[in-house]
Design an enzyme around this catalytic site. Sequence first.
Site, PDB file in Angstrom:
ATOM      1  N   LYS A 188       0.816  -1.213   0.000  1.00 44.55           N
ATOM      2  CA  LYS A 188       0.000   0.000   0.000  1.00 44.55           C
ATOM      3  C   LYS A 188       0.859   1.277   0.000  1.00 44.55           C
ATOM      4  CE  LYS A 188      -4.072  -1.865  -0.237  1.00 44.55           C
ATOM      5  NZ  LYS A 188      -3.692  -3.252  -0.535  1.00 44.55           N
TER       6      LYS A 188
HETATM    7  C1  LIG Z   1      -9.882  -1.904  -1.487  1.00 44.67           C
HETATM    8  C2  LIG Z   1      -9.282  -2.779  -0.443  1.00 44.67           C
HETATM    9  N1  LIG Z   1      -9.922  -2.940   0.731  1.00 44.67           N
HETATM   10  C3  LIG Z   1      -9.427  -3.714   1.711  1.00 44.67           C
HETATM   11  C4  LIG Z   1      -8.236  -4.374   1.553  1.00 44.67           C
HETATM   12  C5  LIG Z   1      -7.752  -5.276   2.660  1.00 44.67           C
HETATM   13  O1  LIG Z   1      -6.598  -4.775   3.260  1.00 44.67           O
HETATM   14  P1  LIG Z   1      -5.792  -5.643   4.339  1.00 44.67           P
HETATM   15  O2  LIG Z   1      -4.928  -6.580   3.577  1.00 44.67           O
HETATM   16  O3  LIG Z   1      -4.981  -4.604   5.092  1.00 44.67           O
HETATM   17  O4  LIG Z   1      -6.766  -6.315   5.204  1.00 44.67           O
HETATM   18  C6  LIG Z   1      -7.517  -4.235   0.362  1.00 44.67           C
HETATM   19  C7  LIG Z   1      -6.248  -4.939   0.191  1.00 44.67           C
HETATM   20  O5  LIG Z   1      -5.656  -5.014  -0.846  1.00 44.67           O
HETATM   21  C8  LIG Z   1      -8.055  -3.422  -0.665  1.00 44.67           C
HETATM   22  O6  LIG Z   1      -7.435  -3.275  -1.846  1.00 44.67           O
END
Ligand SMILES: Cc1ncc(COP(=O)(O)O)c(C=O)c1O
Length: 384
Positions: A188
């Site tokens: 990210k």
């Molecule tokens: C739009 C979106 N929401 C949520 C997530 C979930 O993130 P995490 O891996 O920190 O739980 C991601 C992960 O790529 C994402 O792209």
Amino acid sequence: MTQFIDTPPLPWNRPSIGAEEIAEVVDTLASGWLTHGPKATRFEQAVRDALGVEDTFAVSSCTAALHLAALAAGISPGDEVITPSLTFCAAPNVLTQVGARPVFVDVEPVTFNVCPKAAEAAITDRTKAIVVMHYGGHPCDLRAFRKLADEHGLLLIEDAAHALHASRDGQRAGSVGDLAVFSFYANKVMTTGEGGMLAGRSELVQRARLLGRHGIDSSVWQRHGTRSTADYEVVVPGLKYVMPDVTAAIGLQQFAKLPAFTARRAEIAATYTQALTGLPGLATPTVLPGVEHGWFLYSIFVDPDSAPLTRDETAHRLLADHGIATSRHFKPVHTLQLYDGAVTHPLPVTETATARQLSLPCYPSMTSQDVDRVVTAIHALWNR
Ligand SMILES: Cc1ncc(COP(=O)(O)O)c(C=O)c1O
């Protein structure tokens, strides 16, 4: 035939971790306090102040933040929640976990964010909330969604996993919803390896904080030094989702660097757009007026009817001939096995976007040679 690649492969993404993050982690390890405590609190305060929201809670992932958001918002069995299909599975999965039904609606053709009109058309008397997602770091129409949610008495949840530091018409992504979530996953715009943040209205975030620490009425850091750590009450059946200080240490330093990271991403994006605009059948991203883009993704869209290659051929040749990795965002959720048959609304823009979209490498540690390498490779493929 695959060419010999004499330069190391260029990954699609690579985190930028410097001496500052390492020193902050070492300081935490030496401090004697590893779990959620003073550093997580400082990290929460820094994000809260930058966003201008009432409260923030640092957690173990964006998915954890989404789960807590759904629970704190009281999303329950039988509720419908409007969400894009052109997203990662995390939000639809969480909604399904709490017994709600994700209602997939189409996205706009320019930003690939949920279309407010499509969302409005999907509202029924069972609709409880709208989960918007800021695709690739381009904020959705926050004013339109706030108005829509208020008019219909719905909760607005921003999945701002891609968009910390992005804004639209002066409003920061993640500052408009009743709740918003951010991801600090390894790829990210800033990372803690794994991690997330919940932001929003104080009563909702406070409820989420309680739910995210076993339903215990005080944090262990609050009890530390003032009373026995065993002196607590459990008041709701909670979960364990807190972000440890070891992780928050990385987050503090990454967050301080985020403006510089975003500026470098924007520079790379501008170079790509200048160099690739006009290639037949290749569309570059549009940034709407008033938008500060977060540039988590730099997407190109390859039209199979007018480009010399399809999207999949482009991805394959970039890797095989030029050692350049790319990615796709996303496999739409309604096409995943679990959600087979879950579509109730037409998704033509989602379908077209997903057949054409390709994410190019775009991250702060890329050198100008790396960026040139990608541009030269795409020109070479288009001129074959
Ligand atoms: C739009 C979106 N929401 C949520 C997530 C979930 O993130 P995490 O891996 O920190 O739980 C991601 C992960 O790529 C994402 O792209």
